[in-house]
Design a protein around this motif. Structure first.
Motif, PDB file in Angstrom:
ATOM      1  N   THR A  80       1.156   2.565 -17.219  1.00  0.00           N
ATOM      2  CA  THR A  80       1.134   3.000 -15.822  1.00  0.00           C
ATOM      3  C   THR A  80      -0.284   3.392 -15.390  1.00  0.00           C
ATOM      4  N   LEU A  81      -1.083   3.870 -16.320  1.00  0.00           N
ATOM      5  CA  LEU A  81      -2.480   4.194 -16.003  1.00  0.00           C
ATOM      6  C   LEU A  81      -3.245   2.931 -15.617  1.00  0.00           C
ATOM      7  N   VAL A  82      -3.005   1.844 -16.329  1.00  0.00           N
ATOM      8  CA  VAL A  82      -3.670   0.577 -16.021  1.00  0.00           C
ATOM      9  C   VAL A  82      -3.251   0.094 -14.637  1.00  0.00           C
ATOM     10  N   GLU A  83      -1.966   0.232 -14.321  1.00  0.00           N
ATOM     11  CA  GLU A  83      -1.498  -0.179 -12.994  1.00  0.00           C
ATOM     12  C   GLU A  83      -2.146   0.673 -11.910  1.00  0.00           C
ATOM     13  N   ARG A  84      -2.363   1.941 -12.190  1.00  0.00           N
ATOM     14  CA  ARG A  84      -3.029   2.804 -11.211  1.00  0.00           C
ATOM     15  C   ARG A  84      -4.473   2.348 -10.988  1.00  0.00           C
ATOM     16  N   ALA A  85      -5.120   1.932 -12.069  1.00  0.00           N
ATOM     17  CA  ALA A  85      -6.497   1.445 -11.942  1.00  0.00           C
ATOM     18  C   ALA A  85      -6.541   0.142 -11.153  1.00  0.00           C
ATOM     19  N   ILE A  86      -5.608  -0.753 -11.401  1.00  0.00           N
ATOM     20  CA  ILE A  86      -5.535  -2.010 -10.650  1.00  0.00           C
ATOM     21  C   ILE A  86      -5.288  -1.720  -9.169  1.00  0.00           C
ATOM     22  N   ALA A  87      -4.385  -0.781  -8.891  1.00  0.00           N
ATOM     23  CA  ALA A  87      -4.066  -0.438  -7.507  1.00  0.00           C
ATOM     24  C   ALA A  87      -5.297   0.093  -6.773  1.00  0.00           C
ATOM     25  N   ALA A  88      -6.135   0.823  -7.486  1.00  0.00           N
ATOM     26  CA  ALA A  88      -7.349   1.359  -6.856  1.00  0.00           C
ATOM     27  C   ALA A  88      -8.274   0.240  -6.413  1.00  0.00           C
ATOM     28  N   THR A  89      -8.354  -0.819  -7.193  1.00  0.00           N
ATOM     29  CA  THR A  89      -9.212  -1.941  -6.800  1.00  0.00           C
ATOM     30  C   THR A  89      -8.623  -2.683  -5.610  1.00  0.00           C
ATOM     31  N   ALA A  90      -7.288  -2.810  -5.593  1.00  0.00           N
ATOM     32  CA  ALA A  90      -6.643  -3.480  -4.460  1.00  0.00           C
ATOM     33  C   ALA A  90      -6.862  -2.687  -3.176  1.00  0.00           C
ATOM     34  N   GLN A  91      -6.769  -1.372  -3.273  1.00  0.00           N
ATOM     35  CA  GLN A  91      -6.988  -0.530  -2.105  1.00  0.00           C
ATOM     36  C   GLN A  91      -8.428  -0.637  -1.612  1.00  0.00           C
ATOM     37  N   ALA A  92      -9.376  -0.654  -2.543  1.00  0.00           N
ATOM     38  CA  ALA A  92     -10.789  -0.786  -2.166  1.00  0.00           C
ATOM     39  C   ALA A  92     -11.051  -2.132  -1.510  1.00  0.00           C
ATOM     40  N   ASP A  93     -10.397  -3.170  -1.992  1.00  0.00           N
ATOM     41  CA  ASP A  93     -10.587  -4.504  -1.412  1.00  0.00           C
ATOM     42  C   ASP A  93     -10.021  -4.549   0.003  1.00  0.00           C
ATOM     43  N   ARG A  94      -8.860  -3.937   0.209  1.00  0.00           N
ATOM     44  CA  ARG A  94      -8.270  -3.897   1.557  1.00  0.00           C
ATOM     45  C   ARG A  94      -9.164  -3.133   2.522  1.00  0.00           C
ATOM     46  N   ALA A  95      -9.732  -2.023   2.022  1.00  0.00           N
ATOM     47  CA  ALA A  95     -10.613  -1.232   2.871  1.00  0.00           C
ATOM     48  C   ALA A  95     -11.852  -2.009   3.277  1.00  0.00           C
ATOM     49  N   ARG A  96     -12.383  -2.781   2.354  1.00  0.00           N
ATOM     50  CA  ARG A  96     -13.555  -3.592   2.664  1.00  0.00           C
ATOM     51  C   ARG A  96     -13.218  -4.668   3.678  1.00  0.00           C
ATOM     52  N   THR A  97     -12.064  -5.300   3.498  1.00  0.00           N
ATOM     53  CA  THR A  97     -11.645  -6.355   4.424  1.00  0.00           C
ATOM     54  C   THR A  97     -11.420  -5.800   5.824  1.00  0.00           C
ATOM     55  N   ALA A  98     -10.828  -4.619   5.884  1.00  0.00           N
ATOM     56  CA  ALA A  98     -10.551  -3.997   7.186  1.00  0.00           C
ATOM     57  C   ALA A  98     -11.837  -3.617   7.895  1.00  0.00           C
ATOM     58  N   ALA A  99     -12.836  -3.228   7.120  1.00  0.00           N
ATOM     59  CA  ALA A  99     -14.121  -2.828   7.715  1.00  0.00           C
ATOM     60  C   ALA A  99     -14.837  -4.033   8.297  1.00  0.00           C
TER      61      ALA A  99
END
Length: 332
Positions: free
Chosen positions: A313-332
């Motif tokens: 579950t820790l690995v999934e949390r780390a993956i989710a953080a990258t997905a969130q950062a990518d979405r934030a970059r795309t939105a910007a």
């Protein structure tokens, strides 16, 4: 002499102490199905007398896999080679390139390039001990050696003794005055010696190592030699290994998250066997190198994987953080 399949040596990952353990290799195999993988260097004495379950740990899926041996006693190296073959390794590689003080004190590694007759005896004994290919990884020379003919004579000696391939780290090794880390950067690269060796010995498989850090370099070197060996670049930026393997095989690139999730069955089996998550995740920290959320990915895993009870579950949390950062970059 056992012949190596040319297709299996085009891309490989260097043996790296404290890095290319069984967990690292499992991840690298998922990234690069076509690459040849190498263990950390193991001394022949350790193979003979040590904890083989740990030192020779491997999974069937890691093939083609080579065991790198250290040592300078033909009889011991032969015995260790036979043990490696019995454990299913596809190649045994003799280390003639490591410059560390500890290795020098044991009379193996790069200092062996000053004893070509002994190295030839070692290779002959190893080749006679088992049907797997025996190969040699070496430098161009030692300290201020600058005579190509001496390097070529060293290679001719080991090939005459039965070596099926040479892996050339295209720098000299400085035995005094430079640390092992500095020996990987300071001595200048001289790819031309490896190119010349291949031209003059066209039947000899030559793999080039040293300073290869991007896909353009992989393609450029393959115009001159049979294979390239990635070292620190494959470890610190593992996705490069995937990109290189896909480019050479024609396979489609896979997303980083999908490649990492493919490691989950292995990781959970190891966790069930009592292996701490940190021993596995330390090898994936560079997967998002240069990508949105890459720093957060490393931070989550580095801070959490050592804690008792850490699981996938820790690995999934780390993956989710990258997905969130990518979405934030795309939105910007």
């Amino acid at each position: 002499m056992t012949v190596l399949d040319p297709a299996t040596i085009r891309l490989s990952v260097a043996p790296m102490m404290d890095w290319t353990d069984v967990h690292c290799r499992e991840f690298h195999r998922l990234l690069a199905p076509g690459a040849r993988l190498y263990t950390e260097m193991v001394h022949a004495n350790a193979v003979i007398r040590g904890d083989r379950a740990r030192l020779l740990a491997r999974t069937a899926g890691q093939a083609p896999l080579a065991l790198q041996l250290g040592g300078s006693e033909p009889a011991l190296l032969a015995e260790a080679t036979a043990i490696a073959a019995a454990h299913g390794f596809d190649e045994v590689n003799l280390n003639c390139g490591c410059p560390s003080d500890r290795v020098q004190a044991g009379r193996f590694g790069a200092c062996l390039m000053r004893e070509p007759a002994l190295v030839a005896d070692c290779v002959a004994a190893m080749a006679a001990a088992a049907p797997v290919p025996v190969t040699v990884k070496c430098r161009l020379g030692v300290d201020d050696d600058a005579d190509y003919s001496v390097f070529r004579a060293f290679v001719d000696g080991v090939v005459g003794a039965g070596a099926a391939m040479v892996v050339v780290h295209a720098r000299n090794a400085w035995l005094k005055g430079l640390s092992p880390k500095e020996n990987r950067d300071v001595p200048p690269l001289r790819y031309d010696w490896a190119y010349r060796l291949k031209r003059e010995r066209p039947a000899l498989p030559v793999v080039l190592n040293g300073g290869i850090a991007d896909l353009a370099s992989v393609h450029a070197q393959l115009a001159h030699v049979d294979g390239v060996m990635l070292g620190r670049a494959a470890y610190h930026d593992p996705y490069l290994l995937h990109v290189a393997d896909a480019a050479l095989s024609g396979a489609s690139l896979q997303p980083r998250a999908a490649l990492l999730r493919a490691l989950r069955p292995y990781a959970e089996a190891r966790l069930e066997a009592g292996v701490a998550l940190k021993h596995i995740t330390r090898h994936v920290l560079g997967l998002y190198q240069g990508q949105p959320g890459g720093r957060m990915f490393r931070q989550i895993l580095s801070e959490g994987a050592h804690r008792p009870g850490a699981d996938w579950t820790l690995v999934e949390r780390a993956i989710a953080a990258t997905a969130q950062a990518d979405r934030a970059r795309t939105a910007a």
